[in-house]
Write a protein that holds these residues in place. Structure first.
Motif, mmCIF file in Angstrom:
data_model
loop_
_atom_site.group_PDB
_atom_site.id
_atom_site.type_symbol
_atom_site.label_atom_id
_atom_site.label_comp_id
_atom_site.label_asym_id
_atom_site.label_seq_id
_atom_site.Cartn_x
_atom_site.Cartn_y
_atom_site.Cartn_z
ATOM 1 N N TRP A 223 46.201 47.915 2.345
ATOM 2 C CA TRP A 223 45.286 46.960 2.941
ATOM 3 C C TRP A 223 44.176 46.593 2.547
ATOM 4 O O TRP A 223 43.504 47.420 1.373
ATOM 5 C CB TRP A 223 45.887 47.352 4.419
ATOM 6 C CG TRP A 223 44.132 48.653 4.176
ATOM 7 C CD1 TRP A 223 44.367 49.766 3.942
ATOM 8 C CD2 TRP A 223 43.298 48.082 5.016
ATOM 9 N NE1 TRP A 223 43.205 51.021 3.912
ATOM 10 C CE2 TRP A 223 42.157 49.451 4.651
ATOM 11 C CE3 TRP A 223 41.880 47.791 5.559
ATOM 12 C CZ2 TRP A 223 40.822 49.795 5.571
ATOM 13 C CZ3 TRP A 223 40.987 47.537 6.235
ATOM 14 C CH2 TRP A 223 40.165 49.034 6.168
ATOM 15 N N GLY A 224 42.777 46.140 2.980
ATOM 16 C CA GLY A 224 41.733 45.586 2.634
ATOM 17 C C GLY A 224 40.803 44.826 3.613
ATOM 18 O O GLY A 224 41.375 44.585 4.523
ATOM 19 N N GLU A 225 39.114 45.038 3.265
ATOM 20 C CA GLU A 225 38.813 44.624 4.082
ATOM 21 C C GLU A 225 37.677 43.375 3.607
ATOM 22 O O GLU A 225 37.231 43.877 2.716
ATOM 23 C CB GLU A 225 37.857 45.505 4.803
ATOM 24 C CG GLU A 225 36.795 44.785 5.764
ATOM 25 C CD GLU A 225 36.072 46.010 6.421
ATOM 26 O OE1 GLU A 225 34.944 45.822 7.586
ATOM 27 O OE2 GLU A 225 35.462 46.949 5.480
ATOM 28 N N VAL A 226 37.781 41.844 3.956
ATOM 29 C CA VAL A 226 37.226 41.497 3.260
ATOM 30 C C VAL A 226 35.750 41.151 3.620
ATOM 31 O O VAL A 226 35.711 39.886 4.587
ATOM 32 C CB VAL A 226 37.815 40.306 3.085
ATOM 33 C CG1 VAL A 226 37.444 39.175 2.319
ATOM 34 C CG2 VAL A 226 39.473 40.241 2.723
ATOM 35 N N ASP A 227 35.026 41.863 3.176
ATOM 36 C CA ASP A 227 33.807 42.033 3.886
ATOM 37 C C ASP A 227 32.375 41.087 3.105
ATOM 38 O O ASP A 227 31.226 41.349 4.165
ATOM 39 C CB ASP A 227 33.220 43.363 4.629
ATOM 40 C CG ASP A 227 31.756 43.069 5.751
ATOM 41 O OD1 ASP A 227 32.278 42.385 6.388
ATOM 42 O OD2 ASP A 227 31.022 44.267 5.737
ATOM 43 N N SER A 228 32.789 41.231 2.266
ATOM 44 C CA SER A 228 32.003 39.914 1.249
ATOM 45 C C SER A 228 32.147 39.542 -0.182
ATOM 46 O O SER A 228 33.489 39.314 -0.031
ATOM 47 C CB SER A 228 30.841 41.143 1.052
ATOM 48 O OG SER A 228 31.638 41.774 -0.461
ATOM 49 N N GLU A 229 31.468 38.737 -0.365
ATOM 50 C CA GLU A 229 32.113 37.975 -1.905
ATOM 51 C C GLU A 229 32.254 39.393 -3.127
ATOM 52 O O GLU A 229 33.552 38.885 -4.250
ATOM 53 C CB GLU A 229 30.565 37.134 -2.608
ATOM 54 C CG GLU A 229 30.794 35.739 -1.113
ATOM 55 C CD GLU A 229 29.780 34.755 -2.169
ATOM 56 O OE1 GLU A 229 28.939 35.257 -3.121
ATOM 57 O OE2 GLU A 229 29.533 33.446 -1.858
ATOM 58 N N MET A 230 31.869 40.611 -3.276
ATOM 59 C CA MET A 230 32.194 40.756 -3.534
ATOM 60 C C MET A 230 33.750 41.982 -3.807
ATOM 61 O O MET A 230 34.105 42.130 -4.466
ATOM 62 C CB MET A 230 31.513 42.125 -3.484
ATOM 63 C CG MET A 230 29.817 41.704 -4.400
ATOM 64 S SD MET A 230 28.557 42.928 -4.227
ATOM 65 C CE MET A 230 29.423 44.197 -5.082
ATOM 66 N N ASP A 231 33.971 41.591 -2.138
ATOM 67 C CA ASP A 231 35.746 41.721 -1.646
ATOM 68 C C ASP A 231 35.857 41.239 -2.304
ATOM 69 O O ASP A 231 37.150 41.831 -2.792
ATOM 70 C CB ASP A 231 35.403 42.054 0.000
ATOM 71 C CG ASP A 231 34.644 43.727 0.817
ATOM 72 O OD1 ASP A 231 34.684 44.523 -0.772
ATOM 73 O OD2 ASP A 231 34.192 43.650 1.411
ATOM 74 N N LEU A 232 36.384 39.932 -1.669
ATOM 75 C CA LEU A 232 36.732 38.330 -2.930
ATOM 76 C C LEU A 232 37.502 39.181 -4.407
ATOM 77 O O LEU A 232 38.113 39.218 -4.982
ATOM 78 C CB LEU A 232 36.506 37.703 -2.408
ATOM 79 C CG LEU A 232 37.174 37.390 -1.187
ATOM 80 C CD1 LEU A 232 36.592 35.895 -0.957
ATOM 81 C CD2 LEU A 232 38.367 36.691 -0.507
#
Length: 246
Positions: A223-232
């Motif tokens: 799973w993942g959380e997309v909270d920032s451009e760095m996450d992407l």
């Protein structure tokens, strides 16, 4: 069972990615988050998917979803958005998903099976993900502890050591009508400003303080959380390891 995706907020930390779309329509590895969520929900047997809109609400129309709307999305938090779908929550169990996460159908299935009035999923291997997202995993982690019987004991405060973090809440939870009634009792006890700003982990923490039972369901699947451009950037650099397929 029905599922509700909370997609009212903009996600200001995503900068240019959300200038023209809600955060849930940001693409990860070639597919919008919203579509990944719908795929996982339906694969697990969810019969109807609803979405609470706010920012750029018109972009969530004509997608085969039941629409709810939070007209005060810019000045309220997630629990207020959730309350916009009260006509569902009052009458049947509803699975609730944040719009900025992706997960597997297995996580949804595990949450659907629990008999608890309030239940959440958590990542028992959270350090693997957090160490890839942050140089110091504790810098963005929250306390998360549960009893041997799987009932949540603590959530949502700043941890001082790894001993206080047995997992990380994923943004995937479920309420029965009885559980939702208890959540609404919390909202009713707050002044308007505090009610408007109530976030989900704060709601869960207050429920625990009142003696309510919340089941913590382990979810070891990707799973993942997309909270920032760095996450992407992270997820798109190695999509297979995060269970992402186009």
């Amino acid at each position: 069972m029905k599922a509700l995706i909370l997609a009212a907020g903009r996600g200001s930390r995503m900068r240019s990615y959300t200038e023209d779309r809600p955060k849930g329509l940001v693409e990860v590895a070639g597919k919008p988050l919203l579509h990944r969520q719908i795929d996982a929900l339906k694969a697990a047997g969810i019969t109807e998917v609803g979405v609470v809109s706010g920012y750029k609400a018109e972009m969530l129309k004509d997608r085969g979803l039941t629409l709810f709307h939070n007209p005060r999305w810019a000045e309220t938090n997630m629990v207020t958005s959730l309350s916009c779908a009260e006509k569902w929550l009052k009458f049947e169990p509803v699975l609730v998903s944040y719009s900025d996460i992706f997960y597997k159908a297995e996580a949804v299935s595990a949450l659907m099976k629990t008999p608890s009035d309030i239940a959440i999923t958590y990542d028992p291997h959270w350090q693997d993900l957090w160490s890839r997202r942050f140089s110091d995993p504790l810098s963005d982690a929250e306390t998360f502890r549960f009893a041997p019987n799987g009932q949540l004991c603590e959530i949502g405060t700043r941890p001082t050591s790894l001993d206080h973090v047995q997992g990380q809440y994923m943004g995937l939870l479920r309420f029965t009508p009885a559980g939702w009634e208890r959540a609404m009792a919390v909202r009713a006890s707050l002044k308007q400003e505090s009610c408007d700003h109530l976030d989900m982990t704060s709601l869960l923490r207050i429920l625990l303080e009142r003696g309510d039972v919340i089941d913590a369901i382990p979810s070891p699947w990707p799973w993942g959380e997309v909270d920032s451009e760095m996450d992407l950037t992270l997820y798109e650099s190695d999509p297979k390891s995060f269970g992402l397929s186009s």
